[in-house]
Structures are given as C-alpha cells and as structure tokens.
Write a protein that holds these residues in place. Sequence first.
Motif, PDB file in Angstrom:
ATOM      1  N   LEU A 160       0.828  -1.215   0.000  1.00 62.72           N
ATOM      2  CA  LEU A 160       0.000   0.000   0.000  1.00 62.72           C
ATOM      3  C   LEU A 160       0.861   1.263   0.000  1.00 62.72           C
ATOM      4  N   GLN A 161       2.130   1.113   0.352  1.00 59.01           N
ATOM      5  CA  GLN A 161       3.098   2.221   0.312  1.00 59.01           C
ATOM      6  C   GLN A 161       2.582   3.460   1.049  1.00 59.01           C
ATOM      7  N   ALA A 162       2.141   3.227   2.285  1.00 56.75           N
ATOM      8  CA  ALA A 162       1.590   4.317   3.089  1.00 56.75           C
ATOM      9  C   ALA A 162       2.694   5.163   3.709  1.00 56.75           C
ATOM     10  N   ASP A 163       2.360   6.418   3.960  1.00 53.49           N
ATOM     11  CA  ASP A 163       3.251   7.274   4.738  1.00 53.49           C
ATOM     12  C   ASP A 163       3.176   6.908   6.215  1.00 53.49           C
ATOM     13  N   VAL A 164       1.964   6.597   6.679  1.00 58.34           N
ATOM     14  CA  VAL A 164       1.755   6.349   8.104  1.00 58.34           C
ATOM     15  C   VAL A 164       0.524   5.464   8.288  1.00 58.34           C
ATOM     16  N   ALA A 165       0.541   4.667   9.340  1.00 53.83           N
ATOM     17  CA  ALA A 165      -0.655   3.940   9.747  1.00 53.83           C
ATOM     18  C   ALA A 165      -1.203   4.589  11.010  1.00 53.83           C
ATOM     19  N   VAL A 166      -2.501   4.786  11.053  1.00 55.17           N
ATOM     20  CA  VAL A 166      -3.185   5.331  12.231  1.00 55.17           C
ATOM     21  C   VAL A 166      -3.959   4.187  12.869  1.00 55.17           C
ATOM     22  N   VAL A 167      -3.648   3.901  14.122  1.00 55.93           N
ATOM     23  CA  VAL A 167      -4.216   2.741  14.813  1.00 55.93           C
ATOM     24  C   VAL A 167      -4.989   3.214  16.035  1.00 55.93           C
ATOM     25  N   VAL A 168      -6.276   2.862  16.090  1.00 57.03           N
ATOM     26  CA  VAL A 168      -7.117   3.209  17.237  1.00 57.03           C
ATOM     27  C   VAL A 168      -7.974   1.999  17.587  1.00 57.03           C
ATOM     28  N   ALA A 169      -7.629   1.326  18.670  1.00 50.46           N
ATOM     29  CA  ALA A 169      -8.415   0.184  19.158  1.00 50.46           C
ATOM     30  C   ALA A 169      -8.660  -0.854  18.064  1.00 50.46           C
ATOM     31  N   TYR A 170      -7.593  -1.235  17.383  1.00 50.15           N
ATOM     32  CA  TYR A 170      -7.708  -2.226  16.301  1.00 50.15           C
ATOM     33  C   TYR A 170      -7.990  -3.616  16.856  1.00 50.15           C
ATOM     34  N   GLY A 171      -7.234  -4.011  17.866  1.00 49.37           N
ATOM     35  CA  GLY A 171      -7.518  -5.287  18.511  1.00 49.37           C
ATOM     36  C   GLY A 171      -6.706  -6.464  18.025  1.00 49.37           C
ATOM     37  N   LEU A 172      -5.806  -6.268  17.051  1.00 48.06           N
ATOM     38  CA  LEU A 172      -4.917  -7.331  16.592  1.00 48.06           C
ATOM     39  C   LEU A 172      -3.472  -6.906  16.782  1.00 48.06           C
ATOM     40  N   LEU A 173      -2.620  -7.876  17.054  1.00 45.00           N
ATOM     41  CA  LEU A 173      -1.197  -7.622  17.196  1.00 45.00           C
ATOM     42  C   LEU A 173      -0.594  -7.186  15.863  1.00 45.00           C
ATOM     43  N   LEU A 174       0.235  -6.153  15.905  1.00 44.96           N
ATOM     44  CA  LEU A 174       0.943  -5.703  14.703  1.00 44.96           C
ATOM     45  C   LEU A 174       2.376  -6.213  14.753  1.00 44.96           C
ATOM     46  N   PRO A 175       2.737  -7.166  13.887  1.00 44.71           N
ATOM     47  CA  PRO A 175       4.118  -7.670  13.855  1.00 44.71           C
ATOM     48  C   PRO A 175       5.090  -6.567  13.444  1.00 44.71           C
ATOM     49  N   LYS A 176       6.369  -6.798  13.692  1.00 43.87           N
ATOM     50  CA  LYS A 176       7.385  -5.802  13.375  1.00 43.87           C
ATOM     51  C   LYS A 176       7.370  -5.421  11.899  1.00 43.87           C
ATOM     52  N   ALA A 177       7.136  -6.394  11.024  1.00 42.65           N
ATOM     53  CA  ALA A 177       7.115  -6.097   9.583  1.00 42.65           C
ATOM     54  C   ALA A 177       6.013  -5.105   9.238  1.00 42.65           C
ATOM     55  N   VAL A 178       4.905  -5.168   9.941  1.00 44.03           N
ATOM     56  CA  VAL A 178       3.803  -4.221   9.725  1.00 44.03           C
ATOM     57  C   VAL A 178       4.153  -2.860  10.324  1.00 44.03           C
ATOM     58  N   LEU A 179       4.696  -2.866  11.539  1.00 47.24           N
ATOM     59  CA  LEU A 179       5.072  -1.612  12.190  1.00 47.24           C
ATOM     60  C   LEU A 179       6.099  -0.834  11.364  1.00 47.24           C
ATOM     61  N   ASP A 180       6.975  -1.560  10.689  1.00 49.47           N
ATOM     62  CA  ASP A 180       8.052  -0.924   9.936  1.00 49.47           C
ATOM     63  C   ASP A 180       7.668  -0.545   8.506  1.00 49.47           C
TER      64      ASP A 180
END
Length: 311
Positions: A80-100
């Motif tokens: 998706l080549q995003a600049d930033v992800a905005v996370v508010v009460a998503y409820g699933l674990l974000l692995p390092k690959a997603v965070l990065d």
Amino acid sequence: MPLRVIFMGTPDFSVPTLRAVAEAGHEIAAVYTQPPRAAGRRGLGLTPSPVQREAERLALEVRTPASLKSEAEQQAFAALQADVAVVVAYGLLLPKAVLDAPRLGCLNGHASLLPRWRGAAPIQRAIMAGDTETGMMVMKMEEGLDTGPVAMVEKVAIAPDMTAGELHDRLMVQGASLMVQALAQLGINCLTFTQQAMAGVTYARKIDKSETRVDWTRPSGEVHNHIRGLSPFPGAWCEVDIGGRMERLKLLRSTLSDGVGESGGILDDRLTIACGTGAVRLVEVQRAGGKPAAAQEFLRGAKIEKGTKLT
C-alpha cells in the motif's frame, strides 16, 4: 501536507478518528478492521464492525484479515506504500514487519496517560481505580505493549460520578481531534516524540466477567468506582429477591451516600445500600431482560422493602 494513510480500528471508539482523518483531506489507502462477527444470541449472520460500516459509507477499501502474522498479509500491507498507519483500538497484534512498513511509522491513539494503564481496558480501569484524571495520547508504536514514545497529550478530568461510557464518548471525540493535529505536524516534519517515563507503569487488563459481581463488603468508594467503571458494559451486577425469586440486577449508576448497616442491605426507600464502610445510592439499574430504569421507577415495579439484602 496530506499523507497517505492506512487506518486500523474496530469499535465505535475508532470511528470519529477515521472520519476526522478523511475529512482532513488525507488519502486513506485502506481501512483494516477485525472480521465481521456472529450477531445475536443465536449467532445468526455476521455483523461488520462499526469501523467497517463507516469505511464503506466513505467508499474506502476495507480489509478484514483474522491475523497479520502471515508473510502474504504483511506483503499486502507493505504494498500500500503508506506514509503512516493510524491505529485506534484495532484489537490485533501488529508484527514488526507491519510496524516498519509505513514510511513514517504507526501512530496509535491511546485512552490513558501513559505509562499508566497500558493495555486493553484503560478507560474502565482508570475509573475502577478511582483516578481523577486521564486523557488521550498519540504515540509511535513499538513491538512492546503501549511502550512507544508519546507525541501529543490532552488531559481530561474524571468527575466523581462519571461512568466509563461517558468517559469513552468524550475521549473518542477528543482522540479524533488530537490525531488530526498529530498528522498535520507529521506532514510538515514537526511532530516530536518523548520517551515514556520508566516509573508509574500500570496495566489495564481486559475486563473479565468473573470480576463484574459487586462485593458489598468493600468500602463504598470502591463499590461506587466498580459500578461506574463497568457501566454500561459489561455492567456490574448483584442479585436480589424480588417477589420470592432471586433476580440478577445490573447496576448502571450510583453515587456515594451516608448510611450504616449490614453489607448489601437496603437502608431506605431511595435504594441506598450499605457497604463494608459507608454506603452508595443506586441511581439507575436494569433488571434481566428489561430496560435501564431510574431507581425510583424500578422500586415502583419491584416493591423491594427496606432491609432487603442484595448479594
């Protein structure tokens, strides 16, 4: 400047932020939310999350993976080549690959004054603990549980009789505004982060049904905080004899009161209940299968007399 954003959230609490980010002119590449769940007592049909419904109303792409642990899901996220992800009460674990994956990282809107109340239920736990202040924070996400550095903070006073539901509704609006401010600063490379303090860490574990029953032997302040901290959901409760049958009674609102008596005993015709020390007056209750009712309305229908004991 407008950013390319991935939004990640699930419950009602997340919806104002999604809406605010869209209205601020940012490009939302996709919305991630938890999969639709079975609805109703019989589990018939699947109900999309509040965030999914809002995203569809806004004509945004919605993705509902059950997990982000697979390489395929992580690649799809990165694509998706995003600049930033905005996370508010998503409820699933974000692995390092997603965070990065996003160019500028992942920003989380969290409903506490970190490092106090990291975890799943910060709003309820703050009230149950008798806190007089909380707030919203925008932080940069790391692999740890709510451990990342903080960019923006806005504090909120917790009134003596405020319920978790009332605080939830205030913070979700406040959080939306705070996140839009953070994105504006991020877009011009002016968002700064401060590491969390090492001292004062507490954890807001998920509310378990086993802790929802009221213990009338506790001091009145603790009972009051327990009731309002669990209102309206999942709801503190007790049992009472109504017409010779024990019924579960959900307690939605209370206030501290004067009175002395046996713990759990009704002290007057206003539904004042004795606690281990002091007393609380029940303001709003709900019978099983019924609707929320003011205490006086409930007493007219239930005809519970002074001296009856709640257990």
